[in-house]
Motif scaffolding. Structure first.
Motif, PDB file in Angstrom:
ATOM      1  N   GLN B 524      33.177  48.581  47.219  1.00  0.00           N
ATOM      2  CA  GLN B 524      33.988  48.719  46.007  1.00  0.00           C
ATOM      3  C   GLN B 524      35.399  48.237  46.290  1.00  0.00           C
ATOM      4  O   GLN B 524      35.850  48.193  47.440  1.00  0.00           O
ATOM      5  CB  GLN B 524      34.029  50.183  45.571  1.00  0.00           C
ATOM      6  N   PHE B 525      36.100  47.877  45.234  1.00  0.00           N
ATOM      7  CA  PHE B 525      37.488  47.459  45.362  1.00  0.00           C
ATOM      8  C   PHE B 525      38.350  48.264  44.391  1.00  0.00           C
ATOM      9  O   PHE B 525      37.885  48.633  43.307  1.00  0.00           O
ATOM     10  CB  PHE B 525      37.642  45.967  45.031  1.00  0.00           C
ATOM     11  N   GLN B 529      42.863  45.290  44.440  1.00  0.00           N
ATOM     12  CA  GLN B 529      42.048  44.482  45.358  1.00  0.00           C
ATOM     13  C   GLN B 529      41.144  43.534  44.588  1.00  0.00           C
ATOM     14  O   GLN B 529      40.940  42.381  44.982  1.00  0.00           O
ATOM     15  CB  GLN B 529      41.223  45.405  46.267  1.00  0.00           C
ATOM     16  N   GLU B 530      40.597  44.019  43.495  1.00  0.00           N
ATOM     17  CA  GLU B 530      39.705  43.179  42.694  1.00  0.00           C
ATOM     18  C   GLU B 530      40.481  41.993  42.095  1.00  0.00           C
ATOM     19  O   GLU B 530      40.012  40.856  42.112  1.00  0.00           O
ATOM     20  CB  GLU B 530      39.080  44.024  41.577  1.00  0.00           C
ATOM     21  N   ARG B 533      41.095  39.601  44.842  1.00  0.00           N
ATOM     22  CA  ARG B 533      39.892  38.849  45.212  1.00  0.00           C
ATOM     23  C   ARG B 533      39.680  37.677  44.255  1.00  0.00           C
ATOM     24  O   ARG B 533      39.269  36.591  44.659  1.00  0.00           O
ATOM     25  CB  ARG B 533      38.665  39.774  45.201  1.00  0.00           C
ATOM     26  N   THR B 534      39.979  37.933  42.981  1.00  0.00           N
ATOM     27  CA  THR B 534      39.857  36.856  41.994  1.00  0.00           C
ATOM     28  C   THR B 534      40.825  35.715  42.335  1.00  0.00           C
ATOM     29  O   THR B 534      40.466  34.540  42.249  1.00  0.00           O
ATOM     30  CB  THR B 534      40.145  37.405  40.589  1.00  0.00           C
ATOM     31  N   TYR B 635      43.982  42.576  48.603  1.00  0.00           N
ATOM     32  CA  TYR B 635      42.616  42.141  48.891  1.00  0.00           C
ATOM     33  C   TYR B 635      42.472  41.723  50.363  1.00  0.00           C
ATOM     34  O   TYR B 635      41.504  42.098  51.036  1.00  0.00           O
ATOM     35  CB  TYR B 635      42.224  40.980  47.974  1.00  0.00           C
TER      36      TYR B 635
END
Lengths: 357, 639
Positions: B524-525, B529-530, B533-534, B635
Motif C-alpha cells: 500500500q502507499f 507516495q501514490e 509514484r505517478t 515515493y
C-alpha cells in the motif's frame, strides 16, 4: 450618631459629584523593565521574536539568534549552521528541549548546540521565508511566505498546505499556533485558517465585511482579513490583525479596536494568549495586556517619551500608574512569559519586565 | 618405507596430534555451551549463534549472550559456562542491558523494531514493545521511570515510559545512533553513532570537509540532550565506557582518512583506529591511536575499564584481538606529551601493553564484577573467549550451540569482517561497509588519480544482479569488484584464494535489504507516495509534452531494485570528475544513504533536483511544484 450619619452622607454626595476615585485593578501587573541592546550583548537591536526556555532566553534578531544564559549573551549565526541571520520566529519543543527558529532563509533546529537547517532546496520546506513556527507533539508546524508546512520529526515527512489543498486564498502565512486538537494559521489577506487534527479538515474564518476597512456589525466575525498572528490557548483563539484584534471561543467572536477597548493601536504585530481570558498584544504603539475586563498599556509616552503605564477599567476610565521604566521601544514584535516576568521583543531592543509586587 | 614403519609413523603422529590437542585444550579449554534449541540446518548465516554482546547478571552468577543471527539470548552459568536457557527474542537483536534492579533484561530487535523485555528471574519474555527505527541499544534510568532506546535509522534516542513502554519523546542524536552507556551515578547517558553527521555540502574536492561525529550527553533525569561532545574527523563510533569513579570516559572509534588518496595505505593507513578519552582525568577530550606499525587494531568496537581503573580493554573486530591499555601509562603519556597524537604510529607503544588474540570478529566484551576475567563475544565463530586479566591470556573458550561446520556463506562473512587481507592488516571490507551497509563518507580512490573522481560510498544491501559496479560502471561483476580491484587498490597485500573470493562473493550477494521504514504493509502507499509514484512513472510533463524515454525516472531506475544497469550522463559531472557517464545506482533503501550523487555533493534527496538538475538531465523535474517534488521523494523513500 447623627454627626456620623451626616459625615457619611457628605462623603456619598462627594462621590456622586466627582465620580469614583481611581482604583487600579488588582490583576493589572506592574513591571520594572530592564533592556538589552547591542550595548550590553545583543547582536542586533532589531528583535523579531523572544522565547523563554526555563532560565534561558532566546532572542531572534536581525543579526543572529541570541541566547541569554547565566547573564551572558551568546549568538548563533550562519557560520554555526543557522539558516539565515534574521530570526523571525521561535518555538520550544518542551519534550526534547529543542528550539525551532524560523528565519528569512529557512527553518533551523537548535538541539543542545547542534544546528540543523531546512531550506526549500535541501528539504520539503515550501519557502525559505519562515514567519512562524509552532511545535505540537512530533510535528513542527511552519508558516512561510508560500503556505504552511508540517514537518514530522519522526518520519521526516513534509506536508505542504497551500491554495491547492486548503481554503487559503493567499499563501502568505504569517503565524501558526498548533495544539493536539486544532492548528490555526494567520494568513495575510486570507483570514484565519483552522485545521482539525482529528478530521484532517480545514475551515476558514474571514472578515464578514470582506476587505473593506469597515465594521458593519460589532463582533460579527474576524475583525480583518490581514491576520498577522494567532494564539490558541485553552480552546480560545486570539487573532491579531493590522486593523484590530479578535477573540473566538468556537461560537462567538469578540473584537477589540482602539475605539472600544484599551488597545493602544489597531496595528498589532503579535498576540499571545495567557489563557481563555487574558492575552498580551504587541502593537506599533506599545504593549497591552487584557485580563478579560481591564486593560493595561506599557510604553514610552507618545507625547514626551517618558515611561508610562495606563490602566483602562471596565467602565472605560483610563488612569495612569506611576512607573519608572517601559519596554525598549513602542514598536513591539513579540513577548514570552517567565513566571510572573515578561520578555518583550521590540524594534530597538529586548526588554525584561520584572514583575513588581 | 615398510608397512610396519608406516604404522609406527601413523601411531606416532596420532599420539603427537592427541598430545597437541590435549595441550591446546589445557591452555585454552573449549567448553561447549549447548542450549536446548532445535538443530538448525546449515547453509545460512542465520543458523549461527553470532554472539554480539555479552553481560553479567547483577549477582554475577549468569552470563547473558546476545546472539544476533539466531535471534536469541543465551543464558550461561557464569562458573561452569553451561547453557541454562536460550530465549527467543525479536529479529536481529543488537543491544541489551539490565534494568537498574537487574530484574529486567531489555533487548533491542533491529529488524522488527521492537524491544523485548525479559524477566531475569524466570528468563522469559514478558513484554514486547514497539519502538523506533532499527533500535540498537537500550538503557533504563536509575529511577526505573524511563527507558532510552537508540534508533539507528531515525538517528534519535527514544524516551519510553519504563512501565508501559509508551514513547514520551525522541531526542535528536548522531546519525546512525547506536550505542549508549550511563555515567556511574546514572545522572547522564552518553550515546554514540556509527555514521558521521550530515553537514552542509560543499562541492569541489578543495572544499571537502572531514567527517564529524559526536557523543550525545543526555540528562537522564530531565530526559533531554544536555550537551554534544564533538568528535572531529571521526566516523564510526562504537561503544563508550566509564571508569567506576566516573572520571574517565572512553569511546572506541574509526578515524577515516578519506580526504587523502588511498594510495597512502603503505605510508600511514587508510583508517586510524582510535579511542576518544574524556572526563576529569583528561580535561579537554583527546583522541589517541591504538595502532602501531604492523600491529593494527582494526575496527575497535567494545570497551571496558577494569574496576580499579588500571586497564582499558578494547575489542578489535577486524584484527581479532583485544587490545589492553595501561591507564597509568596512558594518562602519563597524555599529560607529558603535547597532542595531537592520532597521526603518531609510535604513540600506542607508550600505553598499549598487550594484544590478545581471540576468536573471529570479537565484538562485545564484559568484565566480571571483580575484574579478574574478561569475556569476549566472538561473533563469527560462535565462541566466547575468557581472558585472565592478570596474565592477559585466553584461559577458556566457550563454544555456543550452532552448526559445527563453517558454510561457504559463513566463510564469506568471516572474510568480509577480517582485516588481515589488507597491507599489515589495517582494514577490511567492513570498515567502509559498517555492519554490511555503508559509511556515509566520500572517498578519494587512487586509480582515478589524486583528487580525481571523488566517490560516495554505496550501500551493499541487495546488490546482487545490479552489476556493473563502481560509479563508472567499470567492474562487470562482484568477483572483479571484490577480487582483483579490491586486492590491487585497497589491500595491496595478499590476494584471496579462489575459494575465499567465491565465498566472499556469495556472502555479498546474500546481503538482504533492511526493512524499509517508509513502506506500508501489503504494497500500500500513502496518498503522497501514490502521487509520487505517478510522477515517477509519468511519460509526459505537466504541460503535456512527452518526456524522452531516457529522461523518465522509470526508464533508468526500473525494476525492483531501481536500476537498468546502464550508464548515463545526468549532468552532475564536476570539474574533478574524469568522465560524465555514471552507472545508474540502485534505489534500495535510498532514504538511508545520504549524501547522494556519485560524489556525495547532494546532501539530501531534494538537492539532487533543486540544486543539481538545472538542465533536467537527471529526469524531467523542473516542471514540478514543491508539493510534487515532495511527493516524488515520499515515493522514493519506499524503495
Amino acid at each position: 450618631m447623627k454627626k456620623c450619619f451626616m459625615m457619611a452622607l457628605l462623603f456619598a454626595s462627594m462621590i456622586c459629584a466627582y465620580g469614583a476615585p481611581p482604583v487600579l485593578p488588582a490583576t493589572m501587573p506592574r513591571f520594572r523593565f530592564e533592556s538589552f541592546t547591542t550595548a550590553n550583548g545583543l547582536p542586533d537591536n532589531h528583535v523579531f521574536s523572544v522565547l523563554v526556555d526555563g532560565e534561558r532566553i532566546w532572542a531572534g534578531t536581525e543579526n543572529g539568534l541570541a541566547l541569554y544564559e547565566n547573564r551572558v549573551w551568546k549568538t548563533f549565526n550562519t557560520n554555526d549552521g543557522l539558516a539565515h541571520r534574521a530570526v523571525l520566529s521561535l518555538a520550544l519543543d518542551k519534550r526534547t528541549g529543542d528550539v525551532w527558529a524560523g528565519t528569512m532563509g529557512g527553518l533551523s533546529r537548535i538541539s543542545a548546540g547542534r544546528i540543523e537547517s531546512f531550506t526549500q532546496l535541501n528539504s520539503g520546506l515550501s519557502n525559505d521565508v519562515v514567519y512562524g513556527v509552532s511545535v505540537e507533539g512530533e510535528n513542527v508546524w511552519v508558516a512561510t511566505a508560500a503556505g504552511g508546512c508540517r514537518f514530522n520529526t519522526r518520519t521526516n515527512q513534509w506536508t505542504l498546505y497551500n491554495e491547492r489543498n486548503t481554503p487559503m486564498n493567499e499563501i502568505w502565512t504569517y503565524g501558526v499556533s498548533a495544539s493536539e486538537a486544532k492548528v490555526y494559521y494567520a494568513v495575510w489577506g486570507s483570514g484565519l485558517l483552522e485545521y482539525d487534527q482529528k478530521t484532517s479538515r480545514w475551515d476558514k474564518y474571514d472578515d464578514p465585511d470582506g476587505e473593506n476597512e469597515i465594521v458593519l456589525f460589532k463582533d460579527q466575525g474576524l475583525i480583518h482579513e490581514i491576520v498577522t498572528s494567532v494564539s490558541y490557548v485553552d480552546g480560545i483563539v486570539w487573532a491579531a490583525t493590522y486593523f484590530g484584534d479578535s477573540r473566538y471561543d468556537g461560537r462567538s467572536w469578540h473584537n477589540f479596536l482602539t475605539k472600544d477597548s484599551g488597545l493602544p493601536s489597531n496595528f498589532t504585530n503579535f498576540i499571545k494568549g495567557v489563557d481563555a481570558h487574558r492575552a498580551w498584544f504587541c502593537t506599533d504603539k506599545g504593549l497591552a495586556y487584557y485580563d478579560g475586563v481591564s486593560w493595561a498599556v506599557y510604553r514610552n509616552s507618545l507625547v514626551d517619551g517618558k515611561p508610562e503605564m495606563t490602566v483602562r477599567d471596565a467602565n472605560g476610565n483610563v488612569n495612569p500608574v506611576a512607573v519608572n521604566s517601559a519596554p525598549a521601544h513602542n514598536y513591539v514584535l513579540g513577548i514570552d512569559f517567565q513566571g510572573g516576568d515578561i520578555w518583550v521583543a521590540t524594534a530597538k531592543g529586548l526588554s525584561h519586565g520584572i514583575h513588581q509586587p | 618405507m615398510s608397512r610396519a614403519a608406516q604404522v609406527r609413523i601413523a601411531i606416532a603422529a596420532s599420539v603427537l596430534c592427541t598430545a597437541l590437542m590435549i595441550a591446546a585444550s589445557l591452555r585454552s579449554p573449549v567448553v561447549r555451551a549447548a542450549a536446548n534449541t532445535s538443530a538448525a540446518p546449515t547453509g545460512s548465516v542465520k543458523d549461527y549463534a553470532s554472539p554480539l554482546e555479552i553481560l553479567f547478571s547483577r549477582d554475577g552468577r549468569q552470563i547473558y549472550v546476545l546472539c544476533q543471527q539466531s535471534d536469541s539470548i543465551r543464558v550461561l552459568d557464569a562458573h561452569t559456562f553451561a547453557a541454562i536457557k536460550s530465549i527467543a527474542v525479536g529479529h536481529l537483536p543488537r543491544g541489551f542491558s539490565l534494568s537498574h534492579t537487574g530484574n529486567r533484561l531489555y533487548v533491542t530487535n533491529t529488524w522488527d523494531d521492537t524491544l523485548s523485555v525479559i524477566d531475569t528471574r524466570t528468563l522469559t519474555v514478558v513484554a514486547t514493545w514497539p519502538v523506533g527505527a532499527e533500535p540498537s541499544s537500550v538503557l533504563e534510568d536509575n529511577a526505573g521511570k524511563r527507558v532510552f532506546v537508540a534508533n539507528r535509522i531515525s538517528n534519535d534516542i527514544a524516551v519510553l515510559n519504563a512501565q508501559t513502554g509508551a514513547e514520551e519523546s525522541r531526542l535528536l542524536a548522531g546519525r546512525g545512533s547506536s550505542y549508549m552507556t550511563p555515567s556511574p551515578d546514572g545522572s547522564r547517558i552518553y550515546a554514540t553513532h556509527i555514521y558521521p553527521n550530515l553537514q552542509a555540502r560543499r562541492t569541489g574536492v578543495e572544499s571537502r570537509i572531514p567527517p564529524e561525529s559526536e557523543i550525545t550527553v543526555i540528562d537522564a533525569v530531565r530526559g533531554v540532550v544536555e550537551q554534544r561532545m564533538p568528535l572531529h574527523r571521526a566516523a564510526g563510533v562504537f561503544h563508550v565506557a566509564f571508569s567506576s569513579d566516573g572520571r574517565l570516559g572512553v569511546a572506541a572509534q574509526l578515524h577515516p582518512k578519506n580526504l587523502v588518496p588511498l594510495a597512502h595505505v603503505e605510508h600511514g593507513w587508510a583508517f586510524e583506529d582510535t579511542l576518544t578519552l574524556f572526563g576529569a582525568d583528561i580535561g579537554a577530550s583527546v583522541e589517541v591511536p591504538l595502532d602501531e606499525l604492523e600491529r593494527y587494531a582494526a575496527r575497535p568496537f567494545g570497551v571496558a575499564i577494569s574496576p580499579d581503573k588500571s586497564r582499558i580493554y578494547v575489542s578489535c573486530g577486524g584484527s581479532q584481538i583485544v587490545t589492553v591499555v595501561d591507564v597509568v601509562k596512558l594518562l602519563h603519556f597524555i599529560h607529558s606529551h603535547a597532542g595531537p597524537y592520532v597521526q603518531d604510529l609510535s604513540a600506542s607503544a607508550n600505553y598499549v601493553v598487550a594484544r590478545i588474540a581471540v576468536g573471529r570478529n570479537p565484538y562485545g566484551i564484559a568484565l566480571t564484577h571483580d575484574g579478574s576475567r574478561l569475556f569476549v563475544a566472538n561473533r563469527l565463530d560462535d565462541t566466547v573467549s575468557v581472558i585472565d586479566t592478570r596474565t592477559n591470556h585466553v584461559v577458556s573458550t566457550i563454544k555456543l550451540d550452532g552448526p559445527a561446520k563453517v558454510s561457504p556463506l559463513r566463510h564469506g562473512e568471516q572474510t568480509f569482517y577480517n582485516a588481515s587481507y589488507a597491507f599489515q592488516g589495517q582494514f577490511g571490507c567492513a570498515n567502509c561497509h559498517l555492519d554490511s551497509t555503508f559509511d556515509g563518507i566520500e572517498w578519494d580512490l587512487e586509480p582515478d588519480g589524486f583528487g580525481r573522481d571523488i566517490v560516495d560510498n554505496r550501500l551493499l544491501e541487495d546488490i546482487r544482479d545490479t552489476e556493473p559496479y563502481k560509479w563508472n560502471g567499470g567492474n562487470p561483476d562482484i568477483p572483479t569488484e571484490c577480487g582483483p580491484r579490491t586486492e590491487k587498490y585497497f589491500w595491496r597485500s595478499q590476494n584471496y584464494d579462489s575459494l575465499t573470493l567465491a565465498d566472499l562473493t556469495l556472502y555479498i550477494r546474500s546481503i538482504p535489504q533492511r526493512p524499509n521504514q517508509w513502506r506500508l504493509a501489503h504494497k500500500q502507499f500513502t496518498p503522497a507516495q501514490e502521487r509520487g509514484r505517478t510522477i515517477f512513472n509519468r511519460v509526459a510533463d505537466k504541460f503535456g509534452a512527452p518526456i524522452p524515454e531516457q529522461n523518465r525516472c522509470s526508464y533508468c531506475h526500473i525494476g525492483a531494485k531501481g536500476t537498468n544497469q546502464k550508464s548515463f550522463d545526468v549532468g552532475t559531472r564536476k570539474a574533478t570528475d574524469n568522465g560524465a557517464l555514471l552507472d545508474t545506482p540502485q534505489l534500495v533503501n535510498i532514504a538511508l544513504t545520504a549524501p547522494y550523487l556519485h560524489d556525495g555533493s547532494a546532501g539530501t534527496l531534494e538537492e539532487i533536483w533543486t540544486v543539481f538538475n538545472a538542465k533536467d538531465k537527471h529526469g524531467r523535474t523542473n516542471d514540478l511544484s514543491k508539493d510534487e517534488l515532495n511527493d516524488l521523494i515520499e515515493y522514493l523513500r519506499t524503495r
